[in-house]
Design a protein around this motif. Structure first.
Motif, PDB file in Angstrom:
ATOM      1  N   CYS A   1     -20.934  19.016   9.337  1.00 55.38           N
ATOM      2  CA  CYS A   1     -22.118  19.857   9.309  1.00 55.38           C
ATOM      3  C   CYS A   1     -21.642  21.273   9.572  1.00 55.38           C
ATOM      4  CB  CYS A   1     -23.106  19.403  10.357  1.00 55.38           C
ATOM      5  SG  CYS A   1     -22.328  18.936  11.897  1.00 55.38           S
TER       6      CYS A   1
ATOM      7  N   ARG B   1     -23.156  25.466  15.875  1.00 54.62           N
ATOM      8  CA  ARG B   1     -23.937  26.702  15.769  1.00 54.62           C
ATOM      9  C   ARG B   1     -23.560  27.653  16.896  1.00 54.62           C
ATOM     10  NH1 ARG B   1     -30.185  25.458  14.755  1.00 54.62           N
ATOM     11  NH2 ARG B   1     -30.145  27.656  14.183  1.00 54.62           N
ATOM     12  N   LYS B   2     -23.407  27.078  18.085  1.00 55.28           N
ATOM     13  CA  LYS B   2     -23.021  27.922  19.225  1.00 55.28           C
ATOM     14  C   LYS B   2     -21.629  28.492  19.027  1.00 55.28           C
ATOM     15  CE  LYS B   2     -25.818  25.583  22.650  1.00 55.28           C
ATOM     16  NZ  LYS B   2     -25.777  24.441  23.576  1.00 55.28           N
TER      17      LYS B   2
ATOM     18  N   LYS C   1     -17.140  30.547   9.681  1.00 58.64           N
ATOM     19  CA  LYS C   1     -17.553  29.186   9.381  1.00 58.64           C
ATOM     20  C   LYS C   1     -17.061  28.315  10.522  1.00 58.64           C
ATOM     21  CE  LYS C   1     -16.413  25.837   5.871  1.00 58.64           C
ATOM     22  NZ  LYS C   1     -15.677  25.623   4.628  1.00 58.64           N
TER      23      LYS C   1
ATOM     24  N   GLN D   1     -16.848  24.160  11.784  1.00 61.29           N
ATOM     25  CA  GLN D   1     -17.122  22.727  11.666  1.00 61.29           C
ATOM     26  C   GLN D   1     -16.229  21.977  12.641  1.00 61.29           C
ATOM     27  OE1 GLN D   1     -16.155  21.359   7.697  1.00 61.29           O
ATOM     28  NE2 GLN D   1     -14.842  23.118   7.384  1.00 61.29           N
ATOM     29  N   GLU D   2     -16.083  22.606  13.782  1.00 62.03           N
ATOM     30  CA  GLU D   2     -15.173  22.095  14.790  1.00 62.03           C
ATOM     31  C   GLU D   2     -15.617  20.721  15.323  1.00 62.03           C
ATOM     32  OE1 GLU D   2     -12.534  23.618  15.264  1.00 62.03           O
ATOM     33  OE2 GLU D   2     -11.713  22.586  17.009  1.00 62.03           O
ATOM     34  N   THR D   3     -16.888  20.599  15.645  1.00 58.29           N
ATOM     35  CA  THR D   3     -17.348  19.362  16.280  1.00 58.29           C
ATOM     36  C   THR D   3     -18.303  18.612  15.359  1.00 58.29           C
ATOM     37  OG1 THR D   3     -19.397  20.183  17.262  1.00 58.29           O
ATOM     38  CG2 THR D   3     -17.358  20.683  18.429  1.00 58.29           C
ATOM     39  N   ARG D   4     -18.683  17.410  15.796  1.00 58.41           N
ATOM     40  CA  ARG D   4     -19.614  16.615  15.001  1.00 58.41           C
ATOM     41  C   ARG D   4     -21.053  17.031  15.253  1.00 58.41           C
ATOM     42  NH1 ARG D   4     -19.983  10.944  15.150  1.00 58.41           N
ATOM     43  NH2 ARG D   4     -19.463  10.853  17.347  1.00 58.41           N
ATOM     44  N   SER D   5     -21.253  17.845  16.285  1.00 53.58           N
ATOM     45  CA  SER D   5     -22.614  18.249  16.622  1.00 53.58           C
ATOM     46  C   SER D   5     -22.965  19.567  15.945  1.00 53.58           C
ATOM     47  CB  SER D   5     -22.735  18.373  18.142  1.00 53.58           C
ATOM     48  OG  SER D   5     -23.693  19.339  18.478  1.00 53.58           O
ATOM     49  N   ARG D   6     -24.033  19.536  15.195  1.00 54.65           N
ATOM     50  CA  ARG D   6     -24.430  20.769  14.523  1.00 54.65           C
ATOM     51  C   ARG D   6     -24.824  21.828  15.553  1.00 54.65           C
ATOM     52  NH1 ARG D   6     -29.444  21.071  10.349  1.00 54.65           N
ATOM     53  NH2 ARG D   6     -28.069  20.028   8.906  1.00 54.65           N
ATOM     54  N   ALA D   7     -25.507  21.372  16.592  1.00 53.35           N
ATOM     55  CA  ALA D   7     -25.943  22.311  17.633  1.00 53.35           C
ATOM     56  C   ALA D   7     -24.734  23.014  18.253  1.00 53.35           C
ATOM     57  CB  ALA D   7     -26.737  21.562  18.700  1.00 53.35           C
TER      58      ALA D   7
ATOM     59  N   PHE E   1     -26.218  26.120   6.530  1.00 49.07           N
ATOM     60  CA  PHE E   1     -25.506  24.883   6.793  1.00 49.07           C
ATOM     61  C   PHE E   1     -24.905  24.465   5.469  1.00 49.07           C
ATOM     62  CE2 PHE E   1     -29.037  25.076   9.772  1.00 49.07           C
ATOM     63  CZ  PHE E   1     -28.310  25.117  10.943  1.00 49.07           C
TER      64      PHE E   1
END
Ligand SMILES: C[S@@+](CC[C@H](N)C(=O)[O-])C[C@H]1O[C@@H](n2cnc3c(N)ncnc32)[C@H](O)[C@@H]1O
Lengths: 184, 442
Positions: A76, A101-102, A90, A92-98, A60
Motif C-alpha cells: 500500500c 502515511r506517517k 514514496k 511502502q516500508e510497512t504493511r500498514s497504510r496508516a 495511494f
C-alpha cells in the motif's frame, strides 16, 4: 543555493501559513552558513519543519482495476507530492497504510528541509554528527573508516534515495551534503 | 495471466534468490521485495519467540517454506497471520475473509464525521452486519475513542459463520489488550443469518437477525448500520477476482447464495435488499454499504431512493477523503448521486433525520418531504395490510436504554411489511431472498 530556491517559489503556490514559520527556521541558521558549521549537541537538533496537509497531495499507489473484495493487496505505497517544490516521496516500508502515511510525511519533511536548509537540515546534521563521532576515534580507526567509506560510497547514495521511510541517519559521508538535493 | 519476462526474473534472482518465486503472486519487483522483507521480519519474530521459550528455529527452512506457500498463491495475510485495518492490527485465519484497506478507509472517514457530530445520543449504537474478522467494529471503536469524552458506544457485529465469529471474538480480546481506546466500547458479536425471513418457522441453522437479537436481549433499534456483505456475482467471481482470492478466501464471504430465478447481477446484489429492510426495521439513521463498483453503487442508490425514507444518498470512493485532482477525473459531475473522493466507487451512504445532522449534511432535493418519523405514512408503495413485526415489547423496554414511548410510537408508524418486501408470505420456510420483491411499482 537553497535560499534562492525558496525565494524563487511561485508566491501563489506557497501556502501563506508556512512563510513565517519557514523564515523563523531558515534565517537564523542560515546566517551561520555556509562552510562554517559548529556542531550542536546531539540532543539539540533543529526542530522539524512544520508540514501542512494543504502543501501536498497524497496518492495511494494501486494498480488500476477492481478493488474491494475482488483483490487482496498487500502493498500500500503512499506517495506525496509537495506542491511548492515538486518534491515527490514514496513510502511502502510497512504493511500498514496508516504507518506508511506517517513515514511518508516525515520523509517529505526531511527532503524539503534538505532542499531548503542544505547543510543545516536535520538529516544532514545528523549524518554529519554520526561521522564526526566516528572520526574522533583514533588515527588508525580513522584511516580504516575512510577506506570503508570510499568503498561504500556508491551504495550509500543508493541507500539514501531508496531507503523510503528510514531517516538515513547511519548513511552517508561526513562532508557530503549533496544527498540533500536529490529528490524523486 | 501474462508470463513474466525472463529478464525480470533474472534481475530478481540477482537481487535475491527468493525473489523470482514471489514475482508470481506479486507481479512486480517492488512488491516482491516488500513481501520478502516482511516474510523475513516475520521469520525473525518467530525465531525470537521460539528462543525466548528456550527452543531453536531453522530460519532458512521456515523462510523457504513460507515463500513456497506465497508462490503457490496463498495470501500473505494468511501466512503472516495478520493484516492492518487502519491503525488496528487484525488477526487473519483461513476460512475468514481478509479485511481490505478500502473498507477501512470508508469506516475511518465515517467516524471522522461522527467525532465532530452534534447531538449524538448518550449511547451511539452501531450494527455491523457480515462482520467477518470483526475488523469494522474494532476500527470504529478505535477511531471513535481516539479523542476523549465521547458518548458511550455499543457495537454489535453479526455473521453467519462460526469461524468468523470465533476469530472476531479473538480479535476483540487481542485488540482490547493492546488498545485502551477499544476497551472502552461495548463490543459484542452475534450469530445470525441476515438473509433469513424473521417470521418464517425455523428449526435449524443460525436464526434470523431479529430472532437472534430477541434471544440475546439486544436492542431492536440501532443508529448506524454498516455492512460489507458478499457482493460479487458468480460471473464476476470467475472473471474479476484474483487467483489468490478465488483459491484461498471463502466463497461464502464473497458471492451471495444462488437464486434460481434471478440473473447473475441480481445474485451479486442479493444482500442489499435484506440489508435495507433491516436498516429500516432497526431505524438506522446512517447506513453505509460497501459495493463492488459504480454500477452496483447506482443500482443500490436507486433502490434506496425508491424507499423514499432517506434525506440523502451519496457514493464514496476508495479514498473518500481525497479531493479529485481535476474536473475531468471527477465522475461526480454528471452522476445522479453525489460522489466523494478518488478511486473506484466503494460505498453507498444513506442518511436521514438525526443522521443527516450528525454528518452535517443538508437534506438533498430528492429527499422525502416529511420527517423520517412519519415518512412511511406518505409512502404509497408500502402496503399497510401486511404483517406487523412482532417486537417483544418487554424485551424492547428492558434492552433499550431510550424512552420507551418514543420507540413504540415510531415502530408503529413504520411497519415493516415482510411480505411486501420479499414477495413471500411471512411464514414461508424458504429463504426470503429467493424472490425479487415488487418494489417501486406504484
Ligand atoms: C465480504 S465479508 C466481510 C467481512 C468484514 N466485514 C470485512 O469487511 O472484512 C462478508 C461476510 O458475510 C458473512 N455472511 C455471508 N452470508 C451471510 C448471511 N446470510 N448472514 C450473515 N452473514 C453472512 C460471511 O461469513 C463473511 O464473513
Amino acid at each position: 543555493m537553497p535560499l534562492p530556491r525558496i525565494l524563487a517559489l511561485p508566491p501563489l503556490l506557497r501556502p501563506p501559513t508556512t512563510t513565517s514559520a519557514l523564515r523563523n527556521h531558515i534565517l537564523p541558521s542560515h546566517a551561520s552558513r555556509p562552510f562554517h558549521i559548529t556542531p550542536r549537541p546531539l540532543a539539540n537538533l533543529p526542530p522539524r519543519r512544520p508540514l501542512f496537509e494543504s502543501e501536498f497531495t497524497e496518492t495511494f499507489l494501486r494498480g488500476s482495476g477492481p478493488g474491494g473484495q475482488k483483490i487482496n493487496k498487500t502493498s500500500c505505497a503512499v506517495q506525496l507530492k509537495h506542491l511548492p517544490t515538486g518534491i515527490v516521496v514514496k513510502c511502502q516500508e510497512t504493511r500498514s497504510r496508516a504507518q506508511n502515511r506517517k513515514l511518508a510525511r516525515r520523509l517529505l519533511q526531511d527532503r524539503i528541509e534538505e532542499m531548503e536548509l542544505g547543510e543545516s537540515a536535520r538529516t544532514v546534521v545528523k549524518r554529519r554528527r554520526e561521522s564526526e563521532r566516528k572520526r574522533s576515534r583514533g588515527k588508525k580507526a580513522r584511516r580504516k573508516y575512510r577506506k570503508l567509506a570510499e568503498g561504500e560510497k556508491g551504495e550509500d547514495e543508493e541507500g539514501v534515495e531508496e531507503g523510503g521511510g528510514s531517516d538515513g541517519e547511519a548513511l552517508g559521508e561526513a562532508t557530503r551534503g549533496d544527498g540533500a538535493s536529490k529528490v524523486g | 495471466m501474462p508470463r513474466l519476462p525472463t529478464s525480470l526474473l533474472r534481475r530478481a534472482y540477482a537481487l535475491d534468490p527468493y525473489l523470482p518465486a514471489l514475482l508470481g503472486p506479486c507481479r512486480d519487483l517492488c512488491a516482491a521485495q516488500n513481501e520478502l522483507r516482511w516474510l523475513r521480519e516475520h521469520v525473525d519474530g518467530v525465531a525470537e519467540k521460539r528462543r525466548a521459550r528456550g527452543g531453536t528455529l531453522a530460519r532458512a527452512a521456515l523462510l523457504r517454506e513460507l515463500v513456497g506457500k506465497r508462490a503457490r498463491g496463498m495470501p500473505l495475510q494468511y501466512i503472516l497471520g495478520t493484516e492492518w485495518f487502519g491503525e488496528v492490527e487484525i488477526r487473519c485465519r483461513k476460512g475468514v475473509l481478509i479485511p481490505r484497506q478500502d473498507t477501512a478507509a470508508s469506516i475511518s472517514h465515517l467516524v471522522r464525521f461522527l467525532r465532530d457530530a452534534p447531538n449524538l445520543p448518550s449511547e451511539l449504537r452501531v450494527l455491523d452486519l457480515c462482520t467477518g474478522t470483526g475488523c469494522i467494529p474494532l476500527l470504529f471503536a478505535h477511531d471513535f475513542y481516539d479523542a476523549s469524552s465521547r458518548p458511550d458506544l455499543r457495537i454489535l457485529g453479526v455473521d453467519v459463520s462460526e469461524k468468523a465469529l470465533e476469530l472476531a471474538a479473538h480479535n476483540l480480546e487481542r485488540t482490547r489488550k493492546a488498545q485502551a481506546s477499544v476497551a472502552k466500547g461495548n463490543i459484542s458479536f452475534l450469530q445470525a443469518d441476515i438473509l433469513l425471513n424473521p417470521f418464517a418457522d425455523q428449526t435449524e441453522g443460525p436464526p434470523s437477525l431479529k430472532t437472534a437479537l430477541n434471544l440475546k436481549r439486544m436492542p431492536q433499534f440501532w443508529d448506524i448500520l454498516i455492512s460489507n456483505p458478499p457482493y460479487i456475482s458468480p460471473k464476476e467471481y470467475w472473471k474479476t477476482t484474483t487467483r489468490s482470492v478465488r483459491g484461498f478466501e471463502p466463497k461464502l464471504a464473497l458471492v451471495p447464495p444462488p437464486d434460481a430465478a434471478g440473473t447473475d447481477t441480481e445474485q451479486g446484489d442479493a444482500f442489499y435488499r435484506p440489508l435495507l429492510t433491516i436498516a429500516q426495521d432497526v431505524e438506522a439513521k446512517i447506513v453505509l454499504l460497501e459495493i463492488a463498483d459504480l454500477d452496483q453503487a447506482l443500482r443500490v442508490g436507486r433502490r434506496v431512493r425508491e424507499m423514499d425514507i432517506y434525506d440523502g444518498i451519496e457514493i464514496w470512493c476508495d479514498q473518500p477523503d481525497a479531493h479529485p485532482n481535476t474536473a475531468a477525473e471527477d465522475p461526480a459531475s454528471d452522476s445522479e448521486f453525489p460522489i466523494f473522493g478518488t478511486g473506484n466507487a466503494r460505498t453507498v451512504l444513506c442518511h436521514r433525520g438525526q443522521g443527516t445532522q450528525w454528518l452535517q449534511r443538508t437534506p438533498s432535493p430528492h429527499a422525502p418531504t416529511s420527517t423520517p418519523a412519519d415518512t412511511t405514512e406518505d409512502c404509497a408503495h408500502i402496503s399497510h395490510d401486511g404483517l406487523e413485526p412482532s417486537f417483544d415489547k418487554t424485551l424492547l423496554h428492558a434492552g433499550d436504554g431510550r424512552p420507551f414511548h418514543e420507540r413504540t410510537l415510531k415502530s408503529r408508524k413504520e411497519p415493516v411489511d415482510w411480505e411486501h418486501w420479499t414477495g413471500k408470505p411471512a411464514n414461508a420456510a424458504a429463504p426470503w431472498y429467493t424472490k425479487e420483491p415488487r418494489l417501486g411499482r406504484r
